[in-house]
Design an enzyme around this catalytic site. Structure first.
Site, PDB file in Angstrom:
ATOM      1  N   ASP A 197      76.892  54.114  -2.805  1.00  0.00           N
ATOM      2  CA  ASP A 197      77.394  54.607  -4.096  1.00  0.00           C
ATOM      3  C   ASP A 197      78.901  54.838  -3.978  1.00  0.00           C
ATOM      4  O   ASP A 197      79.462  54.858  -2.869  1.00  0.00           O
ATOM      5  CB  ASP A 197      76.683  55.907  -4.519  1.00  0.00           C
ATOM      6  CG  ASP A 197      76.923  57.042  -3.545  1.00  0.00           C
ATOM      7  OD1 ASP A 197      76.949  56.799  -2.313  1.00  0.00           O
ATOM      8  OD2 ASP A 197      77.103  58.190  -3.990  1.00  0.00           O
ATOM      9  N   ASP A 207      85.500  52.993   0.681  1.00  0.00           N
ATOM     10  CA  ASP A 207      84.566  54.140   0.654  1.00  0.00           C
ATOM     11  C   ASP A 207      83.371  53.813  -0.213  1.00  0.00           C
ATOM     12  O   ASP A 207      83.384  54.071  -1.384  1.00  0.00           O
ATOM     13  CB  ASP A 207      85.303  55.380   0.134  1.00  0.00           C
ATOM     14  CG  ASP A 207      84.413  56.611   0.113  1.00  0.00           C
ATOM     15  OD1 ASP A 207      83.390  56.623   0.820  1.00  0.00           O
ATOM     16  OD2 ASP A 207      84.752  57.551  -0.619  1.00  0.00           O
ATOM     17  N   GLU A 240      75.769  59.783  -1.836  1.00  0.00           N
ATOM     18  CA  GLU A 240      76.693  60.543  -1.002  1.00  0.00           C
ATOM     19  C   GLU A 240      77.782  61.210  -1.826  1.00  0.00           C
ATOM     20  O   GLU A 240      78.165  62.353  -1.557  1.00  0.00           O
ATOM     21  CB  GLU A 240      77.328  59.628   0.049  1.00  0.00           C
ATOM     22  CG  GLU A 240      77.983  60.374   1.221  1.00  0.00           C
ATOM     23  CD  GLU A 240      79.419  60.831   0.960  1.00  0.00           C
ATOM     24  OE1 GLU A 240      79.900  61.712   1.684  1.00  0.00           O
ATOM     25  OE2 GLU A 240      80.064  60.318   0.024  1.00  0.00           O
ATOM     26  N   GLU A 241      78.272  60.496  -2.829  1.00  0.00           N
ATOM     27  CA  GLU A 241      79.366  61.047  -3.633  1.00  0.00           C
ATOM     28  C   GLU A 241      78.879  62.135  -4.578  1.00  0.00           C
ATOM     29  O   GLU A 241      79.657  62.673  -5.367  1.00  0.00           O
ATOM     30  CB  GLU A 241      80.068  59.928  -4.426  1.00  0.00           C
ATOM     31  CG  GLU A 241      80.650  58.810  -3.576  1.00  0.00           C
ATOM     32  CD  GLU A 241      81.799  59.262  -2.673  1.00  0.00           C
ATOM     33  OE1 GLU A 241      82.075  60.474  -2.607  1.00  0.00           O
ATOM     34  OE2 GLU A 241      82.397  58.395  -2.013  1.00  0.00           O
ATOM     35  N   HIS A 279      92.721  88.779 -28.664  1.00  0.00           N
ATOM     36  CA  HIS A 279      94.103  88.439 -29.003  1.00  0.00           C
ATOM     37  C   HIS A 279      95.008  89.426 -28.270  1.00  0.00           C
ATOM     38  O   HIS A 279      94.832  90.641 -28.380  1.00  0.00           O
ATOM     39  CB  HIS A 279      94.269  88.544 -30.518  1.00  0.00           C
ATOM     40  CG  HIS A 279      95.604  88.092 -31.024  1.00  0.00           C
ATOM     41  ND1 HIS A 279      96.784  88.656 -30.629  1.00  0.00           N
ATOM     42  CD2 HIS A 279      95.941  87.112 -31.901  1.00  0.00           C
ATOM     43  CE1 HIS A 279      97.790  88.052 -31.244  1.00  0.00           C
ATOM     44  NE2 HIS A 279      97.298  87.103 -32.027  1.00  0.00           N
ATOM     45  N   SER A 286      84.544  67.352   4.877  1.00  0.00           N
ATOM     46  CA  SER A 286      83.187  67.468   5.390  1.00  0.00           C
ATOM     47  C   SER A 286      82.390  66.240   4.972  1.00  0.00           C
ATOM     48  O   SER A 286      82.595  65.699   3.901  1.00  0.00           O
ATOM     49  CB  SER A 286      82.517  68.730   4.844  1.00  0.00           C
ATOM     50  OG  SER A 286      82.503  68.681   3.438  1.00  0.00           O
ATOM     51  N   HIS A 312      88.513  57.905  -3.400  1.00  0.00           N
ATOM     52  CA  HIS A 312      88.385  58.925  -4.455  1.00  0.00           C
ATOM     53  C   HIS A 312      89.586  58.920  -5.392  1.00  0.00           C
ATOM     54  O   HIS A 312      89.655  59.743  -6.282  1.00  0.00           O
ATOM     55  CB  HIS A 312      88.206  60.337  -3.885  1.00  0.00           C
ATOM     56  CG  HIS A 312      86.939  60.521  -3.134  1.00  0.00           C
ATOM     57  ND1 HIS A 312      86.271  61.722  -3.104  1.00  0.00           N
ATOM     58  CD2 HIS A 312      86.187  59.663  -2.412  1.00  0.00           C
ATOM     59  CE1 HIS A 312      85.177  61.584  -2.360  1.00  0.00           C
ATOM     60  NE2 HIS A 312      85.110  60.350  -1.930  1.00  0.00           N
TER      61      HIS A 312
HETATM   62 ZN   LIG Z   1      82.398  58.021   1.740  1.00  0.00          ZN
HETATM   63 ZN   LIG Z   2      83.697  59.295  -0.769  1.00  0.00          ZN
HETATM   64 ZN   LIG Z   3      97.311  83.880 -35.565  1.00  0.00          ZN
END
Ligand SMILES: [Zn+2]
Ligand SMILES: [Zn+2]
Ligand SMILES: [Zn+2]
Ligand SMILES: [Zn+2]
Lengths: 480, 480
Positions: free
Chosen positions: B100, B133, B167-168, B233, B422, B450
């Site tokens: 993916d 990737d 994975e993504e 406000h 990670s 990415h």
């Molecule tokens: Zn990857």
């Molecule tokens: Zn990736």
């Molecule tokens: Zn206003």
């Protein structure tokens, strides 16, 4: 002088028609602060112009030129100048309002579509963006005009209208117009104006009508910290580079304390304490800490003392952190290091504070604090817009007329208030025209202007329209 | 043991064919994070399964069930489990990859269509979503298989493949599959696996190949301060109530210093300083502060010392403030007091830190700091997700094999790196299978996984395929 009974009856009899017209106005998402909605602001100006014309008002749409917003050049929505009546024996009242609104998305937390007016029959609420700020009040004037036109009644005063479409975004262009017209003296549009009436604020609570003689000013800042040229992945770059968010959040934390104290040196010092006469006004107000808790939905007042709390709004400066542009803002978890982030905050100011005094204090302080961070990121601080605070003579006949009109319609004395917000044009009118300016609100303190689920109570819309009409009769009759 | 010369020649001779196959893979927009593309993820699984089968791999597509994404129930793409070779005299290598990809739209800022592989003859870049990737590396394994099948060469090891399509998007379902298969011991799919090789990360730079033995873990927090029941406000309520943004920003400012130091007591203390042997690894890396500046586009490293900077990513914990949910985030100036605001921040952790150790430290600290504010607002802090860090024994024969393979193909020593991000499945394999896991990246540090204009250099694809094949020969030959 009381308004004619047939006027009052007409307003009552045509309530549903008036509400339908408010629905038409709310349906136009005239958000001035979002470039994508600029065509809607123009659409709204055309709609309002058409309404005024059909009610006998002579109008002109004044082109205010262009401005740049978020890097995009955009045409400014026109100011609508309208006039009806030129009887030299009558007083001339200038009415101001704004036909633009705050941004609103259903996803912000609205229970209903913000740009569809919902009439809640159970509570009597008319819910929608702009219902109370400021389309309802503008339409109140239309209701008064329609009553007189339909009934063939002469208006008790000459009327001038000045409606703008940029109030929620700094009223750009309007000041220049007002100043250039007033410079033309009696030949200018504002020639012969005896007093000004603005309906663009709110009752202190949801029970007691009020008239308002003071406003806080505002300086709105954008504080930008920039580092990398694109957003980074925190896994790859976390703890390698100076992160703009870290710097920005630290700077923002040094602006205001959790108890509301403004931490920018010199800002608080400008304001003197209230004397006995002034405190007495605040003591008298129909108002309690409970009212604030009810309005906000939680017991979160900064103090448990009524006068301290109300003075916080009416005669103390405040600093609010509104948000951050450029950072991750969605739901869920995104591990981004944003490349450039802009903190938005504003300071509400009171006399003798002015933007000219406040801006350098803030800029110098922020730059000093940033220097302490030893960051390699870049800092930029801008004043996005500002307005001076304003306090009027509440013993003037203009206020007396409003007091009498309120007593006639609501059968009670209005509260005499100062507002925490700013309506910069108030000051421009007061200073340029040199006449008394009155704030005569239509909506209640819990209307939620600028918030989700903004509403105007049906009774405020209808009785408020009566107050506006009756006020004109009182102005016409009162000895100036 | 060097790979046979005919293997190396085959890879060179068939480069264009391999690139064409990568084009086929990139053309399938297998975006796992967008429900509309889920059929494409399945299409990609079928395509990959067909490739593996045609190259002699016995496969099974494991149904991982369904999940709910953005309110929609969707079938999870299958895990592809493949096996080729069952010689008890050979080692067995498990290969992981994901088919993916991240979302991509041309309008995000791509110079070319993201799902059409563009071969830039001038730069040698193969540009397209998934090129690096992780489709390029997966296809590297296909290239190795094709060479051996066509040439009639026996594979030097038994191979097991585990390819996933989520994975993504959190690798949903995969952990359970790995755990249930390993629970079956030698009868399970992973029975007999001697080591794991994952090619799903990147060189430190664009010059020097690397092998990777560590990953940081993560704890992602959502820190919510709530006050009023709706947005207010600032003109009306500024300095009357405790503002959630004031409290939140102050709390967030106490999490991390501008120099990157984590201010939550106890978090830094868990990490011991690098000893001489470890520092030597960082000193040796082909890497400079300039590389970071180039990658981020500005000279904003936390230090001017190369080792300090690279240790910031590889062996130090980091805390990044990602943004605020619920506050004003748009362009322009909105004078809102947001009712409820959630600060998002995450801590990248390194051994011996674990989510179990870090979470209570953060929660206790934030609660203590909030108590000091004397605010009437409400605090809530949540751990949105977490993952443990991972460090492998880089003296293991699995790493030695990878080092020799890299030396053989690139004629230079690979950098020995730890990654700041990670890859949770790494830890799952290490802990479940109890064998050494190796990260053997194919792409360069500037590939833009990415990001827009993701690419894999032609030479990395071709030489990288040789490295993968040679690695198998080195594993086969090395004394375990
Ligand atoms: Zn990857
Ligand atoms: Zn990736
Ligand atoms: Zn206003
Ligand atoms: Zn308004």
């Amino acid at each position: 002088m009381a308004a004619p009974a047939e006027f009052i009856k007409f307003i009552d009899d045509n309530a549903n028609k008036f509400i339908a017209r408010l629905g038409e106005a709310v349906a136009i998402p005239s958000v001035s602060g979002n470039g994508a909605h600029r065509p809607d602001v123009f659409k709204m100006s055309a709609w309002l112009d058409g309404q005024l014309k059909s009610l006998g008002v002579t109008t002109s749409l004044v082109d205010l030129g262009k401005h740049v917003m978020d890097g995009e050049e955009l045409p400014l929505p026109p100011a609508i100048l309208g006039r009806i009546g030129d009887d030299p024996k009558k007083k001339t009242v200038l009415v101001y309002g704004h036909y633009d609104v705050q941004p609103a998305e259903k996803s912000d937390g609205w229970d209903t579509e913000p740009f569809k007016l919902v009439v809640d029959e159970k509570t009597g609420r008319l819910i929608g963006r702009g219902s109370t700020d400021d389309k309802g009040p503008i339409l109140g004037w239309l209701n008064v005009l329609e009553a007189h036109k339909t009934l063939g009644l002469p208006l008790p005063v000459n009327l001038r209208f000045c409606f703008e479409g940029m109030e929620e975004n700094g009223s750009e262009g309007l000041d220049d117009l007002i100043k250039s017209e007033t410079a033309r003296g009696n030949d200018g549009f504002f020639g012969g104006v005896d007093c000004v009436c603005i309906s663009d604020n709110y009752w202190l609570n949801s029970r007691t009508p009020c008239i308002t003689y003071g406003l806080r000013g505002l300086v709105y800042f954008k504080l930008t910290v920039s580092g990398p040229t694109r957003d980074l992945h925190s896994g790859v770059f976390g703890r390698m580079v100076h992160e703009p968010m870290t710097d920005l959040v630290l700077l923002m934390s040094k602006l205001v304390a959790p108890d509301g104290t403004i931490l920018v040196p010199g800002v608080e010092d400008l304001v003197s304490a209230a004397d006995e006469e002034e405190r007495a006004i605040y003591e008298k107000l129909d108002y309690s800490v409970e009212d604030v808790n009810d309005a906000v939905g939680a017991p979160i007042t900064l103090s448990d003392d009524k006068v301290t709390v109300i003075m916080g709004r009416m005669r103390m400066p405040s600093l609010s952190l509104h948000g951050i542009e450029g950072a991750f803002y969605g739901p869920g978890a995104k591990t981004v290091i944003p490349a450039s982030v802009s903190g938005k905050f504003s300071i509400r100011i009171v006399p003798p504070q002015t933007p000219e005094l406040i801006e350098p204090l803030v800029i110098q302080y922020v730059e000093q604090e940033f220097a302490k961070l030893n960051s390699k990121n870049k800092l930029k601080i801008e004043n996005l817009h500002d307005g001076r605070p304003w306090v009027a003579d509440y013993k003037h006949w203009n206020y007396e007329a409003a007091r009498r009109a309120t007593q006639a319609v609501y059968r009670r004395d209005p509260d005499l208030t100062r507002e925490g917000g700013s309506i910069p044009v108030t000051l421009t009118f007061a200073e340029s025209l040199g006449v008394n300016v009155l704030l005569l609100p239509m909506g209640r303190g819990d209307d939620g202007a600028h918030s989700t689920n903004e509403k105007l109570d049906r009774s405020n819309f209808i009785e408020g329209s009566k107050v506006l009409g009756t006020y004109l009769y009182e102005v016409g009759a009162i000895k100036a």
